[in-house]
Design a protein around this motif. Structure first.
Motif, mmCIF file in Angstrom:
data_model
loop_
_atom_site.group_PDB
_atom_site.id
_atom_site.type_symbol
_atom_site.label_atom_id
_atom_site.label_comp_id
_atom_site.label_asym_id
_atom_site.label_seq_id
_atom_site.Cartn_x
_atom_site.Cartn_y
_atom_site.Cartn_z
ATOM 1 N N LYS A 256 -17.843 29.661 9.395
ATOM 2 C CA LYS A 256 -17.406 29.527 8.008
ATOM 3 C C LYS A 256 -15.886 29.333 7.913
ATOM 4 O O LYS A 256 -15.403 28.601 7.043
ATOM 5 C CB LYS A 256 -17.821 30.785 7.228
ATOM 6 C CG LYS A 256 -17.492 30.745 5.746
ATOM 7 C CD LYS A 256 -18.037 31.972 5.037
ATOM 8 C CE LYS A 256 -17.762 31.937 3.546
ATOM 9 N NZ LYS A 256 -18.304 33.130 2.843
ATOM 10 N N CYS A 257 -15.147 29.976 8.807
ATOM 11 C CA CYS A 257 -13.680 29.942 8.754
ATOM 12 C C CYS A 257 -13.084 28.697 9.407
ATOM 13 O O CYS A 257 -11.984 28.272 9.038
ATOM 14 C CB CYS A 257 -13.098 31.178 9.430
ATOM 15 S SG CYS A 257 -13.409 32.734 8.559
ATOM 16 N N ALA A 258 -13.774 28.124 10.371
ATOM 17 C CA ALA A 258 -13.225 27.007 11.154
ATOM 18 C C ALA A 258 -12.716 25.854 10.291
ATOM 19 O O ALA A 258 -11.608 25.340 10.534
ATOM 20 C CB ALA A 258 -14.252 26.531 12.171
ATOM 21 N N PRO A 259 -13.463 25.379 9.283
ATOM 22 C CA PRO A 259 -12.977 24.236 8.492
ATOM 23 C C PRO A 259 -11.649 24.505 7.785
ATOM 24 O O PRO A 259 -10.836 23.587 7.634
ATOM 25 C CB PRO A 259 -14.113 23.995 7.487
ATOM 26 C CG PRO A 259 -15.326 24.567 8.136
ATOM 27 C CD PRO A 259 -14.833 25.766 8.883
ATOM 28 N N THR A 260 -11.426 25.738 7.340
ATOM 29 C CA THR A 260 -10.173 26.046 6.657
ATOM 30 C C THR A 260 -9.000 25.971 7.623
ATOM 31 O O THR A 260 -7.934 25.413 7.294
ATOM 32 C CB THR A 260 -10.238 27.441 6.002
ATOM 33 O OG1 THR A 260 -11.343 27.484 5.110
ATOM 34 C CG2 THR A 260 -8.956 27.738 5.234
ATOM 35 N N PHE A 261 -9.178 26.520 8.829
ATOM 36 C CA PHE A 261 -8.118 26.397 9.835
ATOM 37 C C PHE A 261 -7.836 24.933 10.144
ATOM 38 O O PHE A 261 -6.673 24.509 10.251
ATOM 39 C CB PHE A 261 -8.519 27.146 11.108
ATOM 40 C CG PHE A 261 -8.310 28.625 11.039
ATOM 41 C CD1 PHE A 261 -7.035 29.176 11.145
ATOM 42 C CD2 PHE A 261 -9.387 29.495 10.877
ATOM 43 C CE1 PHE A 261 -6.841 30.557 11.084
ATOM 44 C CE2 PHE A 261 -9.199 30.862 10.819
ATOM 45 C CZ PHE A 261 -7.920 31.401 10.927
ATOM 46 N N SER A 262 -8.884 24.153 10.285
ATOM 47 C CA SER A 262 -8.714 22.725 10.578
ATOM 48 C C SER A 262 -7.974 22.018 9.447
ATOM 49 O O SER A 262 -7.083 21.193 9.684
ATOM 50 C CB SER A 262 -10.081 22.082 10.811
ATOM 51 O OG SER A 262 -9.957 20.727 11.141
ATOM 52 N N TYR A 263 -8.313 22.334 8.218
ATOM 53 C CA TYR A 263 -7.696 21.708 7.049
ATOM 54 C C TYR A 263 -6.184 21.912 7.049
ATOM 55 O O TYR A 263 -5.416 20.998 6.700
ATOM 56 C CB TYR A 263 -8.303 22.282 5.773
ATOM 57 C CG TYR A 263 -7.632 21.838 4.502
ATOM 58 C CD1 TYR A 263 -7.919 20.580 3.965
ATOM 59 C CD2 TYR A 263 -6.714 22.650 3.849
ATOM 60 C CE1 TYR A 263 -7.293 20.153 2.795
ATOM 61 C CE2 TYR A 263 -6.082 22.236 2.681
ATOM 62 C CZ TYR A 263 -6.376 20.982 2.162
ATOM 63 O OH TYR A 263 -5.752 20.562 1.004
ATOM 64 N N TYR A 264 -5.753 23.109 7.444
ATOM 65 C CA TYR A 264 -4.323 23.416 7.435
ATOM 66 C C TYR A 264 -3.632 23.073 8.755
ATOM 67 O O TYR A 264 -2.479 23.464 8.973
ATOM 68 C CB TYR A 264 -4.106 24.898 7.084
ATOM 69 C CG TYR A 264 -4.405 25.201 5.636
ATOM 70 C CD1 TYR A 264 -3.617 24.679 4.610
ATOM 71 C CD2 TYR A 264 -5.491 26.001 5.279
ATOM 72 C CE1 TYR A 264 -3.893 24.945 3.283
ATOM 73 C CE2 TYR A 264 -5.780 26.275 3.944
ATOM 74 C CZ TYR A 264 -4.972 25.734 2.955
ATOM 75 O OH TYR A 264 -5.253 26.001 1.622
ATOM 76 N N GLY A 265 -4.318 22.376 9.634
ATOM 77 C CA GLY A 265 -3.681 21.898 10.856
ATOM 78 C C GLY A 265 -3.789 22.828 12.044
ATOM 79 O O GLY A 265 -3.215 22.544 13.096
ATOM 80 N N TYR A 266 -4.554 23.906 11.932
ATOM 81 C CA TYR A 266 -4.765 24.836 13.054
ATOM 82 C C TYR A 266 -5.982 24.339 13.844
ATOM 83 O O TYR A 266 -7.007 25.004 13.930
ATOM 84 C CB TYR A 266 -5.002 26.245 12.526
ATOM 85 C CG TYR A 266 -3.763 26.990 12.083
ATOM 86 C CD1 TYR A 266 -3.451 28.242 12.619
ATOM 87 C CD2 TYR A 266 -2.911 26.489 11.102
ATOM 88 C CE1 TYR A 266 -2.336 28.961 12.199
ATOM 89 C CE2 TYR A 266 -1.787 27.190 10.679
ATOM 90 C CZ TYR A 266 -1.511 28.421 11.233
ATOM 91 O OH TYR A 266 -0.390 29.127 10.832
ATOM 92 N N PHE A 267 -5.809 23.169 14.458
ATOM 93 C CA PHE A 267 -6.956 22.503 15.083
ATOM 94 C C PHE A 267 -7.498 23.260 16.294
ATOM 95 O O PHE A 267 -8.704 23.348 16.489
ATOM 96 C CB PHE A 267 -6.573 21.076 15.483
ATOM 97 C CG PHE A 267 -6.108 20.233 14.328
ATOM 98 C CD1 PHE A 267 -6.960 19.958 13.266
ATOM 99 C CD2 PHE A 267 -4.813 19.733 14.288
ATOM 100 C CE1 PHE A 267 -6.529 19.190 12.181
ATOM 101 C CE2 PHE A 267 -4.380 18.970 13.219
ATOM 102 C CZ PHE A 267 -5.235 18.692 12.165
ATOM 103 N N LEU A 268 -6.612 23.808 17.104
ATOM 104 C CA LEU A 268 -7.069 24.539 18.293
ATOM 105 C C LEU A 268 -7.842 25.788 17.895
ATOM 106 O O LEU A 268 -8.870 26.116 18.501
ATOM 107 C CB LEU A 268 -5.881 24.901 19.184
ATOM 108 C CG LEU A 268 -5.162 23.724 19.857
ATOM 109 C CD1 LEU A 268 -3.958 24.226 20.660
ATOM 110 C CD2 LEU A 268 -6.123 22.969 20.769
ATOM 111 N N THR A 269 -7.340 26.483 16.879
ATOM 112 C CA THR A 269 -8.048 27.670 16.389
ATOM 113 C C THR A 269 -9.423 27.293 15.855
ATOM 114 O O THR A 269 -10.427 27.969 16.138
ATOM 115 C CB THR A 269 -7.229 28.353 15.280
ATOM 116 O OG1 THR A 269 -5.944 28.717 15.797
ATOM 117 C CG2 THR A 269 -7.944 29.595 14.758
ATOM 118 N N ALA A 270 -9.483 26.205 15.102
ATOM 119 C CA ALA A 270 -10.759 25.770 14.530
ATOM 120 C C ALA A 270 -11.765 25.440 15.630
ATOM 121 O O ALA A 270 -12.937 25.856 15.566
ATOM 122 C CB ALA A 270 -10.537 24.553 13.635
#
Length: 286
Positions: A256-270
């Motif tokens: 659930k959280c991965a897309p939000t990290f990706s949206y803000y540029g935290y691609f590795l975290t996502a």
């Protein structure tokens, strides 16, 4: 004397019965409860495999059993589950229809001041909010708040996750209504309450990401950048908490959280969160 005539047969002491309901005429059939705990456990199995079609068949089958058995409490539980299921699968009409029936059942059962009422108000409010019915959702959330906060000595101390979930969902709804002051106040409450909940860090991580979205909506990416990044960093640390069980719910939260990290540029975290979720789901499917 014919000794057989001394023996009473069923026809001598049973009232005439309706052939369809198998009950004497004029007698209301007793409710036949559905196995609520077993239904929930099986539902958890379906959701751990992300088998939404199987979950729907399971819930619809038992809803019909509850209806046929006149088990209103069981029906209320199943309607609540179906509200959440159809919200997740994006079926607005079915989600809201089951929600309306669940609210009716609260009145029929005289449950409007009970824990079941609080849960139902939150579920139906969340569904309304998900499909854009923000005003109705706000009214239902306030009803849930009345139930939970009136019993704060019990729920706040013994079931703080109820208030934490309520505050987080209310905040999301107020943010969607552009009432950011109320939203941030409720996010503060959610973070504080979830500190009292075992493994509440997962809900806190979700709250951080929801709050980041609210700040972007309120201030824009440029003005809100430092606050947003701080919340993303906090959420990442919370999700990395070593003591949190790596189970199906953890996988669900990561996903659930991965897309939000990706949206803000935290691609590795996502990508890392998606990998964690897939590994857990893979183990559970073995």
């Amino acid at each position: 004397m014919d000794k057989d005539n001394r023996i009473l047969g069923p026809e001598d002491y049973l009232e005439p019965a309706c052939p369809l309901c198998e009950e004497p005429y004029g007698v209301t059939p007793a409710a036949k409860p559905v196995p609520q705990q077993r239904i929930i456990e099986k539902m958890d199995e379906y959701m751990s495999r992300r088998d939404y079609a199987g979950a729907e068949r399971h819930l619809v089958y038992w809803l019909e059993e509850a209806r046929l058995g006149k088990d209103l409490r069981g029906e209320l539980m199943l309607r609540n589950e179906l509200v959440g299921h159809y919200r997740k699968t994006g079926d607005k009409d079915k989600a809201l229809a089951h929600g309306d029936r669940a609210l009716e059942l609260l009145k029929v059962l005289d449950f409007e001041k009970t824990l079941s009422a609080g849960t139902t108000f939150v579920n139906v409010a969340t569904a309304n909010s998900a499909f854009g019915g923000y005003e109705r959702a706000a009214a239902l959330f306030e009803k849930a708040r009345e139930v939970y906060e009136e019993e704060s000595g019990g729920y706040l101390e013994n079931r703080p996750e109820l208030l934490g979930g309520l505050y987080n969902n209310m905040a999301l709804n107020y943010a969607a209504m552009k009432d950011y002051a109320k939203a941030h106040g409720l996010y503060d409450k959610a973070m504080a309450v979830m500190e009292k909940v075992p493994n509440g860090v997962l809900e806190q991580a979700i709250t951080c990401l929801n709050r980041a979205n609210a700040i972007e909506d309120e201030k824009g990416l440029e003005e809100g950048e430092s606050s947003i990044n701080a919340l993303l960093d906090e959420a990442e640390q919370l999700l990395d908490t070593p003591s949190v069980p790596r189970n199906g719910y953890y996988a669900f939260v990561c996903e659930k959280c991965a897309p939000t990290f990706s949206y803000y540029g935290y691609f590795l975290t996502a990508e890392d969160l998606k990998r964690r979720a897939e590994e857990i789901y893979g183990r559970m499917a073995e």
